[in-house]
Motif scaffolding. Sequence first.
Motif, PDB file in Angstrom:
ATOM      1  N   GLU A 204      -6.205   4.570  -6.521  1.00  0.00           N
ATOM      2  CA  GLU A 204      -6.665   4.633  -5.128  1.00  0.00           C
ATOM      3  C   GLU A 204      -6.313   3.345  -4.381  1.00  0.00           C
TER       4      GLU A 204
ATOM      5  N   LYS B 226       2.913   6.178  -5.249  1.00  0.00           N
ATOM      6  CA  LYS B 226       2.385   7.483  -4.819  1.00  0.00           C
ATOM      7  C   LYS B 226       3.442   8.582  -4.942  1.00  0.00           C
TER       8      LYS B 226
ATOM      9  N   VAL C 217       0.852  -1.186   0.000  1.00  0.00           N
ATOM     10  CA  VAL C 217       0.000   0.000   0.000  1.00  0.00           C
ATOM     11  C   VAL C 217       0.891   1.240   0.000  1.00  0.00           C
ATOM     12  N   GLY C 218       0.618   2.138  -0.937  1.00  0.00           N
ATOM     13  CA  GLY C 218       1.443   3.339  -1.115  1.00  0.00           C
ATOM     14  C   GLY C 218       2.322   3.277  -2.354  1.00  0.00           C
TER      15      GLY C 218
ATOM     16  N   PHE D  34      -2.554   3.472  -3.639  1.00  0.00           N
ATOM     17  CA  PHE D  34      -2.117   4.480  -2.670  1.00  0.00           C
ATOM     18  C   PHE D  34      -2.721   4.281  -1.286  1.00  0.00           C
ATOM     19  N   GLN D  35      -3.977   3.818  -1.233  1.00  0.00           N
ATOM     20  CA  GLN D  35      -4.699   3.784   0.046  1.00  0.00           C
ATOM     21  C   GLN D  35      -5.098   2.384   0.507  1.00  0.00           C
TER      22      GLN D  35
END
Length: 311
Positions: free
Chosen positions: A46, A20, A16-17, A49-50
Amino acid sequence: MVKTAFLFPGQGSQFVGMGKNFYDSDPECRRMFEEADEILGDSISEVCFQGPEEKLKLTENTQPALLIHSIIALKRLRDHGINSVLAAGHSLGEFSALVCAGTLRFGDAVHLVRQRGRFMQEAVPVGVGAMAAIIGLSAEQVQQLCLSASSEDAIVQPANLNSPEQIVIAGHKEPVEAVSEKAREQGAKKVVALPVSAPFHCKLMEPAAMRLKAEMEKVEFKDASIPVITNVEAAPNNSGDKARELLFKQVCSPVRWTETMQCVIDQGVEAVVELGSGKVLSGLMKRFSKDIRCYQVGDEESLAKTVAELK
């Protein structure tokens, strides 16, 4: 300029991330994420990144996420004038390598790996298949154990030949567990059941391979500008038509990564750069050869460090 090969990671390297930093720092990288969102009809940016992590780990999301991050990292490295003499990718990463070589368009590759992820997930009901990593036995020993444990309706095969001592097996859950137990008895240093949603790179993936073949027939595969070392043959290929054929075969065939690393060395490469998420492939290469310089580019900081070293 240092003679360099680019390596592209496969599933398991996502986090996750991912991507980014590039998205925030470069308008062209932002545009590439937006293009991918449009192609897929949902916000893969999304998810990258999240998260949440569980959503990113779904095969149909993981595969495009990794390809997008890899190709954006490639774009940023090329912005600094650094290119490669050949490319290779682990499993899904072979699609990224083909984008790098100009065989596949970025948008076509994003579409294909989303479909590939879905087809692989749907090929085998959850809980029927399994994968395990065996560390400390040779490929020949693992192959023999798989042959002994397999029958017509209970399949287990070597799936990833990652290094001389690390072999991943895949197939039906029961024979995978049986081979895992036998491997321990034969002195394997470690046996790890992998948290995967399907048994990749074995005969159980045949339905996925056939569906992917139909999708790939709709897409143009150009001849490559640089050789791509394929998973199926562990040999350089420049033909677009052959690249398509080998991606079809790859779904049910083992990833011959040990031989791929040897092929990179045989081509006279001095350095490898792993592009995108994680350091799995550069880590394997470091252990395989002390003579190859290994780098990774996944954000602006690692990019700056790699550019400084290679220039």
